[in-house]
Structure formats: C-alpha cells, structure tokens
Design a protein around this motif. Structure first.
Motif, PDB file in Angstrom:
ATOM      1  N   PRO A 117     -22.762  -1.010-101.299  1.00 31.68           N
ATOM      2  CA  PRO A 117     -21.919  -1.657-100.720  1.00 31.68           C
ATOM      3  C   PRO A 117     -21.950  -3.205-101.423  1.00 31.68           C
ATOM      4  CG  PRO A 117     -23.048  -1.135 -98.928  1.00 31.68           C
ATOM      5  CD  PRO A 117     -23.747  -0.253 -99.991  1.00 31.68           C
ATOM      6  N   SER A 118     -23.048  -3.663-101.315  1.00 32.79           N
ATOM      7  CA  SER A 118     -23.406  -5.239-101.975  1.00 32.79           C
ATOM      8  C   SER A 118     -23.274  -5.172-103.488  1.00 32.79           C
ATOM      9  CB  SER A 118     -24.777  -5.685-101.242  1.00 32.79           C
ATOM     10  OG  SER A 118     -24.668  -5.959 -99.873  1.00 32.79           O
ATOM     11  N   GLY A 119     -24.347  -4.334-104.166  1.00 30.90           N
ATOM     12  CA  GLY A 119     -24.331  -4.446-105.450  1.00 30.90           C
ATOM     13  C   GLY A 119     -23.039  -4.042-106.512  1.00 30.90           C
ATOM     14  N   SER A 120     -22.267  -3.303-105.664  1.00 24.69           N
ATOM     15  CA  SER A 120     -20.896  -2.993-106.321  1.00 24.69           C
ATOM     16  C   SER A 120     -20.087  -4.143-106.431  1.00 24.69           C
ATOM     17  CB  SER A 120     -20.350  -1.641-105.832  1.00 24.69           C
ATOM     18  OG  SER A 120     -20.152  -1.767-104.427  1.00 24.69           O
ATOM     19  N   ARG A 121     -20.383  -5.180-105.406  1.00 22.98           N
ATOM     20  CA  ARG A 121     -19.491  -6.433-105.569  1.00 22.98           C
ATOM     21  C   ARG A 121     -19.975  -7.481-106.097  1.00 22.98           C
ATOM     22  NH1 ARG A 121     -18.222  -8.188-100.004  1.00 22.98           N
ATOM     23  NH2 ARG A 121     -16.736  -9.535-100.993  1.00 22.98           N
ATOM     24  N   LEU A 122     -20.755  -7.236-107.247  1.00 22.03           N
ATOM     25  CA  LEU A 122     -21.444  -8.256-107.901  1.00 22.03           C
ATOM     26  C   LEU A 122     -20.759  -8.481-109.471  1.00 22.03           C
ATOM     27  CD1 LEU A 122     -25.450  -7.681-107.084  1.00 22.03           C
ATOM     28  CD2 LEU A 122     -23.512  -9.589-106.119  1.00 22.03           C
ATOM     29  N   GLY A 123     -19.385  -8.012-109.387  1.00 19.67           N
ATOM     30  CA  GLY A 123     -18.750  -8.139-110.682  1.00 19.67           C
ATOM     31  C   GLY A 123     -18.422  -9.612-110.865  1.00 19.67           C
ATOM     32  N   THR A 124     -17.564  -9.778-111.980  1.00 18.87           N
ATOM     33  CA  THR A 124     -17.312 -11.216-112.293  1.00 18.87           C
ATOM     34  C   THR A 124     -15.608 -11.462-111.832  1.00 18.87           C
ATOM     35  OG1 THR A 124     -16.195 -10.422-114.475  1.00 18.87           O
ATOM     36  CG2 THR A 124     -18.583 -10.813-114.476  1.00 18.87           C
ATOM     37  N   GLY A 125     -14.917 -10.599-111.408  1.00 20.87           N
ATOM     38  CA  GLY A 125     -13.551 -10.960-111.089  1.00 20.87           C
ATOM     39  C   GLY A 125     -13.366 -11.477-109.792  1.00 20.87           C
ATOM     40  N   PRO A 126     -12.043 -11.869-109.460  1.00 22.03           N
ATOM     41  CA  PRO A 126     -11.561 -11.911-108.129  1.00 22.03           C
ATOM     42  C   PRO A 126     -11.842 -11.057-107.119  1.00 22.03           C
ATOM     43  CG  PRO A 126      -9.775 -12.343-109.611  1.00 22.03           C
ATOM     44  CD  PRO A 126     -10.979 -11.549-110.307  1.00 22.03           C
ATOM     45  N   GLY A 127     -12.522 -11.652-105.926  1.00 19.87           N
ATOM     46  CA  GLY A 127     -12.920 -10.540-104.812  1.00 19.87           C
ATOM     47  C   GLY A 127     -14.402 -10.394-105.038  1.00 19.87           C
ATOM     48  N   SER A 128     -15.084 -10.624-105.874  1.00 21.37           N
ATOM     49  CA  SER A 128     -16.416 -10.286-106.136  1.00 21.37           C
ATOM     50  C   SER A 128     -17.193 -11.156-105.119  1.00 21.37           C
ATOM     51  CB  SER A 128     -17.089 -10.383-107.327  1.00 21.37           C
ATOM     52  OG  SER A 128     -17.144 -11.899-107.747  1.00 21.37           O
ATOM     53  N   ILE A 129     -18.386 -11.141-104.798  1.00 24.20           N
ATOM     54  CA  ILE A 129     -19.036 -11.594-103.773  1.00 24.20           C
ATOM     55  C   ILE A 129     -19.435 -13.097-104.438  1.00 24.20           C
ATOM     56  CG2 ILE A 129     -21.326 -12.127-102.360  1.00 24.20           C
ATOM     57  CD1 ILE A 129     -21.295  -8.926-102.226  1.00 24.20           C
ATOM     58  N   PRO A 130     -20.061 -13.169-105.761  1.00 24.84           N
ATOM     59  CA  PRO A 130     -20.314 -14.476-106.423  1.00 24.84           C
ATOM     60  C   PRO A 130     -19.055 -15.210-106.379  1.00 24.84           C
ATOM     61  CG  PRO A 130     -21.417 -12.668-107.441  1.00 24.84           C
ATOM     62  CD  PRO A 130     -20.587 -11.829-106.487  1.00 24.84           C
ATOM     63  N   ASP A 131     -18.042 -14.785-106.541  1.00 29.77           N
ATOM     64  CA  ASP A 131     -16.658 -15.381-106.767  1.00 29.77           C
ATOM     65  C   ASP A 131     -16.119 -16.122-105.291  1.00 29.77           C
ATOM     66  OD1 ASP A 131     -14.078 -15.977-108.481  1.00 29.77           O
ATOM     67  OD2 ASP A 131     -13.194 -14.891-106.622  1.00 29.77           O
ATOM     68  N   SER A 132     -16.437 -15.530-104.268  1.00 26.36           N
ATOM     69  CA  SER A 132     -16.265 -15.772-103.062  1.00 26.36           C
ATOM     70  C   SER A 132     -16.948 -16.897-102.116  1.00 26.36           C
ATOM     71  CB  SER A 132     -15.939 -14.593-102.001  1.00 26.36           C
ATOM     72  OG  SER A 132     -17.274 -14.100-101.824  1.00 26.36           O
ATOM     73  N   LEU A 133     -18.087 -17.158-102.904  1.00 26.21           N
ATOM     74  CA  LEU A 133     -19.064 -18.317-102.380  1.00 26.21           C
ATOM     75  C   LEU A 133     -18.612 -19.617-102.609  1.00 26.21           C
ATOM     76  CD1 LEU A 133     -22.337 -16.454-103.304  1.00 26.21           C
ATOM     77  CD2 LEU A 133     -21.452 -16.756-101.068  1.00 26.21           C
ATOM     78  N   PRO A 134     -18.874 -20.449-101.630  1.00 29.74           N
ATOM     79  CA  PRO A 134     -18.513 -21.830-101.741  1.00 29.74           C
ATOM     80  C   PRO A 134     -19.499 -22.429-102.598  1.00 29.74           C
ATOM     81  CG  PRO A 134     -19.555 -21.509 -99.573  1.00 29.74           C
ATOM     82  CD  PRO A 134     -19.266 -20.425-100.324  1.00 29.74           C
ATOM     83  N   PRO A 135     -19.054 -23.839-103.052  1.00 28.93           N
ATOM     84  CA  PRO A 135     -20.230 -24.613-103.917  1.00 28.93           C
ATOM     85  C   PRO A 135     -21.371 -24.973-103.365  1.00 28.93           C
ATOM     86  CG  PRO A 135     -17.837 -25.684-103.892  1.00 28.93           C
ATOM     87  CD  PRO A 135     -17.712 -24.629-102.877  1.00 28.93           C
ATOM     88  N   ILE A 136     -22.418 -24.958-104.037  1.00 29.18           N
ATOM     89  CA  ILE A 136     -23.756 -24.953-103.061  1.00 29.18           C
ATOM     90  C   ILE A 136     -23.935 -26.328-102.620  1.00 29.18           C
ATOM     91  CG2 ILE A 136     -24.855 -23.240-104.717  1.00 29.18           C
ATOM     92  CD1 ILE A 136     -26.083 -25.497-106.176  1.00 29.18           C
TER      93      ILE A 136
END
Length: 244
Positions: free
Chosen positions: A146-165
């Motif tokens: 469930p986590s690895g399958s959300r590591l894509g490049t599009g909207p809604g992915s986990i990386p895309d949803s993270l705020p600035p560091i």
C-alpha cells in the motif's frame, strides 16, 4: 625508594583522565531506515562504518510492504518517542529509497524544528516512473504494498502530497543501473529505479550523484564517508561528483 616511586606512579595514574578522548560525533545518534522490501540487515555495513566514526546507531525496521504510510509513520513516531523521548528532535536520520519518504512524512508531522540532520540515499523524492508504468498491475501493486504503490510521480502520490522540507537535508543518488528494464522506462540518468532528476528535492542543502546503483548504494565506502561529512558539517565533501 622503590615504594616512593610506586606511589608517585600511582598518583600520576589516578590524576590522568580515564578512558580515551571521545570520537567526533560520540554523543550523536543516527537512525538508519531501510527501503522498500528490505530489512535492517541491508544497512549493516553502513551502520558499522558510522559506529567506527563515533556515532551511536540504531537500525530501524518496519513492514514496508504491508502497511500504509500513515501506519508506518505512527509506528516510527511511537518507537522514537519510547526510545528517545524529548531528544527525538536531535536525532540524525540516514535513509535508503522509500525510507526517505517515511522519514520525510514523519518530520512533516512534527510541530517543532528538527535539529538533527538527514541524509537520503536514492530517495524517490518526486516519485518513480516505474510505479507509474505498473500502477495498473494488480500483481505488482500487491508486491509493492500500500505504501510502495503510492510512490509514483502523479497527483495523489505520497511524494506529491508532502509539504516543503523544514530540516537540514543532503541527498546522494546514483547514476549506475543494474536494472536495464527499469532504466528503459526512466528518462535520463538513473540508478535503475529512480531518475537523478526525481531524486532531487527543492530545499535540500546538498545533492550528490555517484556511480552507484539503487540496490547497493548504502554499501559503498565513499557514500559512508560523504554521510559522515554531512552529519558533522551539513555538506558533502565531494563537489566534483555533483555534476550529473
């Protein structure tokens, strides 16, 4: 006379400081966080090199393929709180692959500033095209979890949803692939699973590219040396290798 000499030697020994001088970083703790489908054993060699450099090291393990990122963050927060309490904000992190997304998600949840430093090795900071390509495959989604399958490049992915560091971050990624199929799917230089461009993250303090593969980047001595330098000084020592 012999007794007098022995007495003077004893006084001298007692007055000397006990033990050797502490190594640089001896009071600092580093949390190592492995990647998708790996275990803490994958960080064993890096841990030994960091310990030799004087750091306290804890290799954190988590069920990367069976839990959502939210659950993984909860578990990491609980473990660090139990082990380190109020000192959690002073911890250093060194991560591999999805471990970087886990730590980034954890630190995004914290309200106060993080005083420790973070080094990410081959992180999918802005996702991976490989996940995009196979997102429609039920088998591969099950394999990634469930986590690895959300590591894509599009909207809604986990990386895309993270705020600035909001923490001191150094990133080391590779440009040598052991995965021809993965590299064929990824535009530009890559390490077999993540492109050099998508490993980079806005706001990072330093970014370094080495001739390393995604799977074994944590085992390289030059990587360990760069990690130590960043944890101590907030920068990498090898500016030449930053050229893509």
């Amino acid at each position: 006379m012999i007794h007098l000499i022995r007495g003077l030697i004893l006084i001298l020994l007692i007055s000397l400081p006990s033990g050797s001088a502490p190594l640089p970083g001896a009071e600092e703790t580093v949390i190592l966080v492995h990647g998708l489908g790996r275990t803490p054993a994958s960080m064993l060699l890096l841990a030994a090199r960091l310990e030799k450099s004087g750091f306290r090291v804890h290799r954190y393990g988590y069920p990367s393929r069976t839990e959502t990122m939210e659950v993984l963050v909860d578990s990491l927060q609980a473990d660090l709180g139990k082990r380190y309490g109020i000192r959690s904000s002073q911890l250093h992190f060194v991560t591999h692959s999805m471990g970087g997304i886990l730590v980034q998600s954890y630190l995004a949840r914290q309200t106060g500033p993080h005083q420790g430093r973070v080094v990410m090795l081959s992180p999918p900071s802005r996702g991976s095209e490989i996940v995009d390509v196979f997102s429609g495959s039920h088998l591969l989604r099950k394999l990634l979890g469930p986590s690895g399958s959300r590591l894509g490049t599009g909207p809604g992915s986990i990386p895309d949803s993270l705020p600035p560091i909001r923490f001191r971050l150094g990133i080391i990624t590779g440009k040598r692939s052991l995965n021809p199929l993965g590299s064929w799917l990824i535009p530009g230089p890559d390490d077999g699973k993540v492109s050099v461009d998508r490993a980079e993250l806005p706001g990072a303090s330093d970014f370094l590219v080495l001739p390393a593969s995604h799977t074994f980047i944590m085992n390289r001595k030059d990587v360990a040396d760069e990690v130590v330098n960043f944890l101590r000084h907030g920068r990498f020592r090898d500016p030449v290798s930053q050229v893509k």
